[in-house]
Scaffold this motif. Structure first.
Motif, PDB file in Angstrom:
ATOM      1  N   PRO A   1       0.835  -1.168   0.051  1.00  0.00           N
ATOM      2  CA  PRO A   1      -0.247   0.076  -0.080  1.00  0.00           C
ATOM      3  C   PRO A   1       0.713   1.264  -0.018  1.00  0.00           C
ATOM      4  O   PRO A   1       1.727   1.390   0.659  1.00  0.00           O
ATOM      5  CB  PRO A   1      -0.673  -0.166   1.251  1.00  0.00           C
ATOM      6  N   ARG A   2       0.401   2.222  -0.894  1.00  0.00           N
ATOM      7  CA  ARG A   2       1.005   3.608  -0.713  1.00  0.00           C
ATOM      8  C   ARG A   2       0.528   4.614   0.059  1.00  0.00           C
ATOM      9  O   ARG A   2      -0.873   4.734  -0.155  1.00  0.00           O
ATOM     10  CB  ARG A   2       1.105   3.822  -2.005  1.00  0.00           C
ATOM     11  N   LEU A   3       1.385   5.392   0.968  1.00  0.00           N
ATOM     12  CA  LEU A   3       0.854   6.669   1.582  1.00  0.00           C
ATOM     13  C   LEU A   3       1.432   7.830   1.223  1.00  0.00           C
ATOM     14  O   LEU A   3       2.654   7.791   1.122  1.00  0.00           O
ATOM     15  CB  LEU A   3       0.929   6.279   3.040  1.00  0.00           C
ATOM     16  N   GLY A   4       0.658   8.687   0.747  1.00  0.00           N
ATOM     17  CA  GLY A   4       1.301   9.924   0.185  1.00  0.00           C
ATOM     18  C   GLY A   4       0.913  11.122   1.303  1.00  0.00           C
ATOM     19  O   GLY A   4      -0.131  11.207   1.812  1.00  0.00           O
ATOM     20  N   TYR A   5       1.917  12.224   1.304  1.00  0.00           N
ATOM     21  CA  TYR A   5       1.596  13.227   1.889  1.00  0.00           C
ATOM     22  C   TYR A   5       2.576  14.296   1.065  1.00  0.00           C
ATOM     23  O   TYR A   5       3.400  14.133   0.647  1.00  0.00           O
ATOM     24  CB  TYR A   5       1.848  13.271   3.294  1.00  0.00           C
TER      25      TYR A   5
ATOM     26  N   ILE B   1       3.369  -0.712   4.490  1.00  0.00           N
ATOM     27  CA  ILE B   1       2.871   0.456   3.736  1.00  0.00           C
ATOM     28  C   ILE B   1       4.278   1.053   3.282  1.00  0.00           C
ATOM     29  O   ILE B   1       5.220   1.458   4.060  1.00  0.00           O
ATOM     30  CB  ILE B   1       2.375   1.432   4.884  1.00  0.00           C
ATOM     31  N   ASP B   2       4.430   1.623   2.189  1.00  0.00           N
ATOM     32  CA  ASP B   2       5.393   2.566   1.790  1.00  0.00           C
ATOM     33  C   ASP B   2       4.934   4.008   1.770  1.00  0.00           C
ATOM     34  O   ASP B   2       3.796   4.277   1.502  1.00  0.00           O
ATOM     35  CB  ASP B   2       5.887   2.237   0.236  1.00  0.00           C
ATOM     36  N   THR B   3       5.769   4.771   2.233  1.00  0.00           N
ATOM     37  CA  THR B   3       5.533   6.140   2.700  1.00  0.00           C
ATOM     38  C   THR B   3       6.133   7.167   1.383  1.00  0.00           C
ATOM     39  O   THR B   3       7.286   6.960   1.306  1.00  0.00           O
ATOM     40  CB  THR B   3       5.751   6.593   3.942  1.00  0.00           C
ATOM     41  N   PHE B   4       5.130   8.160   1.016  1.00  0.00           N
ATOM     42  CA  PHE B   4       6.106   9.087   0.180  1.00  0.00           C
ATOM     43  C   PHE B   4       5.536  10.615   0.431  1.00  0.00           C
ATOM     44  O   PHE B   4       4.456  10.906   0.342  1.00  0.00           O
ATOM     45  CB  PHE B   4       5.570   8.728  -1.459  1.00  0.00           C
TER      46      PHE B   4
ATOM     47  N   MET C   1      -3.728  13.813  -4.939  1.00  0.00           N
ATOM     48  CA  MET C   1      -3.956  12.546  -4.161  1.00  0.00           C
ATOM     49  C   MET C   1      -5.314  12.100  -3.720  1.00  0.00           C
ATOM     50  O   MET C   1      -5.757  10.997  -3.805  1.00  0.00           O
ATOM     51  CB  MET C   1      -3.155  12.650  -2.955  1.00  0.00           C
ATOM     52  N   GLN C   2      -6.316  13.244  -3.191  1.00  0.00           N
ATOM     53  CA  GLN C   2      -7.479  12.932  -2.730  1.00  0.00           C
ATOM     54  C   GLN C   2      -8.253  12.311  -3.830  1.00  0.00           C
ATOM     55  O   GLN C   2      -9.073  11.426  -3.545  1.00  0.00           O
ATOM     56  CB  GLN C   2      -8.078  14.280  -2.354  1.00  0.00           C
ATOM     57  N   ALA C   3      -8.185  12.895  -5.421  1.00  0.00           N
ATOM     58  CA  ALA C   3      -8.957  12.128  -6.211  1.00  0.00           C
ATOM     59  C   ALA C   3      -8.242  10.713  -6.380  1.00  0.00           C
ATOM     60  O   ALA C   3      -9.033   9.830  -6.851  1.00  0.00           O
ATOM     61  CB  ALA C   3      -8.697  13.167  -7.502  1.00  0.00           C
ATOM     62  N   SER C   4      -7.038  10.566  -6.442  1.00  0.00           N
ATOM     63  CA  SER C   4      -6.515   9.092  -6.533  1.00  0.00           C
ATOM     64  C   SER C   4      -7.009   8.286  -5.634  1.00  0.00           C
ATOM     65  O   SER C   4      -7.115   7.095  -5.891  1.00  0.00           O
ATOM     66  CB  SER C   4      -4.937   9.299  -6.781  1.00  0.00           C
ATOM     67  N   VAL C   5      -7.082   8.723  -4.220  1.00  0.00           N
ATOM     68  CA  VAL C   5      -7.412   7.834  -3.206  1.00  0.00           C
ATOM     69  C   VAL C   5      -8.935   7.487  -3.518  1.00  0.00           C
ATOM     70  O   VAL C   5      -9.419   6.373  -3.298  1.00  0.00           O
ATOM     71  CB  VAL C   5      -7.424   8.558  -1.927  1.00  0.00           C
ATOM     72  N   GLN C   6      -9.978   8.387  -3.959  1.00  0.00           N
ATOM     73  CA  GLN C   6     -11.181   8.158  -4.190  1.00  0.00           C
ATOM     74  C   GLN C   6     -11.398   7.075  -5.269  1.00  0.00           C
ATOM     75  O   GLN C   6     -12.144   6.395  -5.369  1.00  0.00           O
ATOM     76  CB  GLN C   6     -11.802   9.346  -4.566  1.00  0.00           C
TER      77      GLN C   6
ATOM     78  N   GLY D   1      -9.180   4.939  -6.194  1.00  0.00           N
ATOM     79  CA  GLY D   1      -8.442   3.784  -5.797  1.00  0.00           C
ATOM     80  C   GLY D   1      -7.043   3.664  -6.286  1.00  0.00           C
ATOM     81  O   GLY D   1      -6.383   2.380  -6.252  1.00  0.00           O
ATOM     82  N   PHE D   2      -6.470   4.567  -6.810  1.00  0.00           N
ATOM     83  CA  PHE D   2      -5.073   4.321  -7.524  1.00  0.00           C
ATOM     84  C   PHE D   2      -4.086   4.700  -6.398  1.00  0.00           C
ATOM     85  O   PHE D   2      -2.850   3.950  -6.759  1.00  0.00           O
ATOM     86  CB  PHE D   2      -4.944   5.432  -8.737  1.00  0.00           C
ATOM     87  N   ILE D   3      -4.376   5.523  -5.356  1.00  0.00           N
ATOM     88  CA  ILE D   3      -3.390   5.562  -4.217  1.00  0.00           C
ATOM     89  C   ILE D   3      -4.154   5.029  -2.899  1.00  0.00           C
ATOM     90  O   ILE D   3      -5.307   5.192  -2.865  1.00  0.00           O
ATOM     91  CB  ILE D   3      -3.117   7.099  -4.001  1.00  0.00           C
ATOM     92  N   ASP D   4      -3.472   4.370  -2.041  1.00  0.00           N
ATOM     93  CA  ASP D   4      -4.252   3.456  -1.194  1.00  0.00           C
ATOM     94  C   ASP D   4      -4.554   4.419   0.197  1.00  0.00           C
ATOM     95  O   ASP D   4      -5.577   4.387   0.798  1.00  0.00           O
ATOM     96  CB  ASP D   4      -3.365   2.407  -0.385  1.00  0.00           C
ATOM     97  N   ILE D   5      -3.503   5.284   0.450  1.00  0.00           N
ATOM     98  CA  ILE D   5      -3.705   6.146   1.819  1.00  0.00           C
ATOM     99  C   ILE D   5      -3.107   7.336   1.390  1.00  0.00           C
ATOM    100  O   ILE D   5      -2.078   7.485   0.903  1.00  0.00           O
ATOM    101  CB  ILE D   5      -2.990   5.415   3.096  1.00  0.00           C
ATOM    102  N   MET D   6      -3.630   8.644   2.347  1.00  0.00           N
ATOM    103  CA  MET D   6      -2.948   9.881   2.050  1.00  0.00           C
ATOM    104  C   MET D   6      -3.342  10.595   3.399  1.00  0.00           C
ATOM    105  O   MET D   6      -4.070  10.304   4.379  1.00  0.00           O
ATOM    106  CB  MET D   6      -3.751  10.536   1.081  1.00  0.00           C
ATOM    107  N   VAL D   7      -2.499  11.592   3.505  1.00  0.00           N
ATOM    108  CA  VAL D   7      -2.826  12.576   4.375  1.00  0.00           C
ATOM    109  C   VAL D   7      -2.845  14.164   4.071  1.00  0.00           C
ATOM    110  O   VAL D   7      -2.149  14.301   3.134  1.00  0.00           O
ATOM    111  CB  VAL D   7      -1.539  12.559   5.654  1.00  0.00           C
ATOM    112  N   GLY D   8      -3.847  14.787   4.591  1.00  0.00           N
ATOM    113  CA  GLY D   8      -4.130  16.055   3.952  1.00  0.00           C
ATOM    114  C   GLY D   8      -5.116  16.950   4.820  1.00  0.00           C
ATOM    115  O   GLY D   8      -5.433  16.298   5.708  1.00  0.00           O
ATOM    116  N   PRO D   9      -5.154  18.173   4.614  1.00  0.00           N
ATOM    117  CA  PRO D   9      -5.640  19.139   5.712  1.00  0.00           C
ATOM    118  C   PRO D   9      -7.172  19.212   5.082  1.00  0.00           C
ATOM    119  O   PRO D   9      -7.558  18.891   3.873  1.00  0.00           O
ATOM    120  CB  PRO D   9      -4.980  20.480   5.262  1.00  0.00           C
ATOM    121  N   THR D  10      -7.906  19.367   5.957  1.00  0.00           N
ATOM    122  CA  THR D  10      -9.291  19.386   5.726  1.00  0.00           C
ATOM    123  C   THR D  10      -9.925  20.295   4.710  1.00  0.00           C
ATOM    124  O   THR D  10     -10.874  20.016   4.055  1.00  0.00           O
ATOM    125  CB  THR D  10     -10.416  19.615   7.204  1.00  0.00           C
TER     126      THR D  10
END
Length: 331
Positions: A25-29, A58-61, A72-77, A79-88
């Motif tokens: 799984p990929r986690l981006g921020y 999990i691999d972090t980027f 990334m939000q669109a990619s998570v939605q 299903g191209f990216i598995d996990i992300m961190v972002g502001p609200t």
């Protein structure tokens, strides 16, 4: 949104083409690796690996390697990216109720924001997010109270803000807030901010201490006003595609790791904010603290904005937040 989904599709194709990335799984921020988000992302990945007996690694980027936060939000939605961190604020376009974290001068302290994030309001927002987008809310992380920096003059009063051009998140509530405060708000994506400050395209910006420091804004800004005008959380999010593929046991392990990561991240983020004020001074910032009366005058200027957007968010939800904050308020 169509453009973002197209970008996500293209990014997803590129990511899928890399065999090494496809295994885990990929986690981006977007923040740097030494930012509290970077530290906590690696901590979360470690916890997940431990709690699943090594089944999930999990691999972090960091540094925006997997795209900007909206990308990334669109990619998570999708299903191209598995996990992300972002502001609200980036979630407001799909769930307007997330604007409750953009209301100016609404949150008094960390106890107040934690009561809202960890209470019924936080649960309701994650539920709405999953219902509307399929994105799974895993945890609320800390971003911090936002403060204003500029290169024009010290800011001690609302009058000092007049005419200053300030970069804001491309979000209607932020634009309305800074217009009410007498500035000239300019929406810009985060990756463009440093160069805009350096070139003079904008005079000012407003972010929490950790971002001010790690982005090295002290190189292109001189004055920092401790306005604390908005509290912005980070959110740890997962794609429905990835999360639904997990066994019940692994889902529980991921959620447990997410909860523990939230406590870890909030702690280091808030401790860092205290330490960073000194470092920002050492690097040349002239820091001012508007008086309680001056902050009250700023809050009065934006009161119509709070009223207008409370109605857009939903008065019932806003009142739930007020009740949660009142329950933990110091006498």
């Amino acid at each position: 949104m169509k453009a973002l989904l197209l970008t996500a599709a293209l990014l997803g194709g590129l990511l899928a083409a890399a065999p090494a990335m496809a295994e885990n799984p990929r986690l981006g921020y977007v923040p740097t690796e030494d930012h509290p988000v970077g530290q906590a992302s690696r901590h979360f990945a470690k916890l997940v690996e431990e709690k699943t007996g090594g089944r999930i690694k999990i691999d972090t980027f960091g540094n925006g390697l997997l795209g900007s936060e909206p990308e990334m939000q669109a990619s998570v939605q999708a299903g191209f990216i598995d996990i992300m961190v972002g502001p609200t604020p980036n979630l407001v376009g799909v769930v307007p109720e997330f604007m409750i974290y953009d209301l100016p001068f609404f949150y008094k302290d960390f106890a107040a924001v934690d009561a809202v994030m960890d209470g019924d309001v936080g649960k309701e927002l994650f539920s709405k997010l999953q219902e509307k987008t399929g994105i799974v809310g895993l945890a609320w992380w800390d971003n911090g109270f936002r403060h204003m920096t500029n290169k024009v003059r010290p800011v001690n009063t609302v009058e000092d803000m007049a005419g200053i051009s300030i970069r804001v998140i491309p979000n209607p509530l932020f634009i309305a807030t800074w217009t009410a405060l007498g500035t000239n708000p300019t929406p810009l994506p985060w990756p463009e901010l440093y160069s805009a400050l350096e070139s003079g395209a904008v005079d000012a910006q407003e972010t929490p201490y950790a971002l001010i420091y790690t982005a090295r804004f002290y190189e292109v800004q001189k004055y920092l006003a401790k306005t604390g005008h908005v509290y912005t959380p980070f959110v740890l999010l997962a794609s429905q595609k990835w999360f639904a593929s997990l066994s019940d046991e692994d889902k529980a392990a991921v959620m447990e790791a997410a909860k523990e990561s939230a406590a870890f991240q909030r702690d280091i983020s808030r401790k860092a904010a205290t330490e960073l004020e000194g470092k920002l001074k050492e690097n040349g910032f002239e820091i001012t603290q508007p008086t309680p009366e001056a902050l009250a005058a700023m809050a009065e200027r934006v009161a119509p904005v709070v009223k207008e957007y409370s109605e857009k968010i939903g008065v019932e939800l806003v009142e739930k937040a007020r009740a949660d904050m009142a329950a933990v308020a110091k006498p």
